[in-house]
Design an enzyme around this catalytic site. Structure first.
Site, PDB file in Angstrom:
ATOM      1  N   ASP A  44       9.540   5.960  -2.129  1.00 12.96           N
ATOM      2  CA  ASP A  44       8.737   6.022  -0.907  1.00 12.96           C
ATOM      3  C   ASP A  44       9.518   5.563   0.312  1.00 12.96           C
ATOM      4  O   ASP A  44      10.472   4.784   0.204  1.00 12.96           O
ATOM      5  CB  ASP A  44       7.518   5.094  -1.028  1.00 12.96           C
ATOM      6  CG  ASP A  44       6.455   5.610  -1.963  1.00 12.96           C
ATOM      7  OD1 ASP A  44       6.670   6.650  -2.611  1.00 12.96           O
ATOM      8  OD2 ASP A  44       5.394   4.967  -2.046  1.00 12.96           O
ATOM      9  N   HIS A 185      11.223   2.254  -3.649  1.00 16.99           N
ATOM     10  CA  HIS A 185      11.318   2.464  -2.206  1.00 16.99           C
ATOM     11  C   HIS A 185      12.778   2.649  -1.780  1.00 16.99           C
ATOM     12  O   HIS A 185      13.640   1.845  -2.158  1.00 16.99           O
ATOM     13  CB  HIS A 185      10.702   1.288  -1.454  1.00 16.99           C
ATOM     14  CG  HIS A 185       9.231   1.139  -1.679  1.00 16.99           C
ATOM     15  ND1 HIS A 185       8.715   0.563  -2.828  1.00 16.99           N
ATOM     16  CD2 HIS A 185       8.165   1.498  -0.920  1.00 16.99           C
ATOM     17  CE1 HIS A 185       7.393   0.581  -2.768  1.00 16.99           C
ATOM     18  NE2 HIS A 185       7.035   1.136  -1.621  1.00 16.99           N
TER      19      HIS A 185
END
Length: 239
Positions: A44, A185
């Site tokens: 992400d 992430h």
């Protein structure tokens, strides 16, 4: 002569009925021969300056991933990163345009967050199949106005700078399970995740795990994902 003609005709018909395997089909066939367990890797908050490092690691271990990008970070400066990911067999997915709490927005604002990101992605990659709401915050409106399948995942809190690379590595090992989706992430300077990834891939590959994109995981597990739920693994969905 007639026999030769009929034989040639039969061969032509047979070849016409054979559909060549796509590169994706060949990859999945190779993976299922080599591994008996699979994990989908997802990232992400990119694309960022960290993403190329993540791609280097994926390439080294013949792994693919799904990148849930923030739409306002998708432009000509990050185009090479996105195109490289796609060329490696990775897929680009939707993580909203400005990373808001979706449930705090009006229906029109939620639509705009999803649509603007999809439009940005389509400049450089195929139309995204999946959506991950920022902060995993979604209400009934989000599910109704965002067309993509919703994807969650298991995260070792790698967004927290206080969580060390070692803790992220251990957290991934603890969460490893056939069919699971890892939620990581790739935002700028999140180097601890790159360090953990470089360790966890060879460790789990040695245990029989292959690392794939979300679409590849669903294909391998013969799962047809549905709207209205959030998938944390191939066989685990939350309403």
């Amino acid at each position: 002569m007639k026999q030769l003609f009929y034989a040639a005709a039969l061969l032509a018909i047979t070849l016409a009925g054979c559909t060549p395997k796509s590169a994706q089909d060949k990859r999945i066939e190779e993976l299922t021969k080599r591994y008996d367990k699979f994990i989908a890797l997802t990232f992400d908050d990119g694309p960022s300056t960290l993403t190329p490092k993540i791609l280097d690691i994926l390439e080294e271990y013949n792994a693919t991933a799904t990148f849930f990008v923030i739409g306002n970070q998708v432009d000509s400066t990050t185009e090479p990163i996105i195109r490289r990911a796609v060329s490696m067999g990775c897929e680009i997915a939707n993580h909203s345009f400005t990373h808001p709490y979706m449930s705090k927005l009006s229906p029109e604002e939620q639509i705009a967050e999803a649509q603007k990101t999809t439009s940005a992605i389509e400049q450089y990659a195929p139309t995204p199949k999946y959506f991950r709401p920022p902060y995993m915050d979604a209400d009934e409106i989000t599910h109704s106005v965002v067309p993509q399948i919703f994807i969650g995942g298991h995260c070792p809190s790698d967004w927290d700078s206080n969580v060390s690379a070692e803790e992220r590595y251990e957290g991934l090992l603890e969460r490893a399970k056939d069919g699971v989706i890892f939620l990581l992430h790739d935002f700028k300077d999140n180097v601890g995740t790159a360090e953990a990834l470089a360790r966890v891939l060879p460790t789990l590959q040695a245990q029989g795990y292959g690392f794939v994109s979300v679409s590849e995981l669903f294909t391998i597990k013969n799962v047809t994902p549905q709207k209205g739920i959030i998938y944390r693994s191939a066989d685990t969905a939350e309403k």
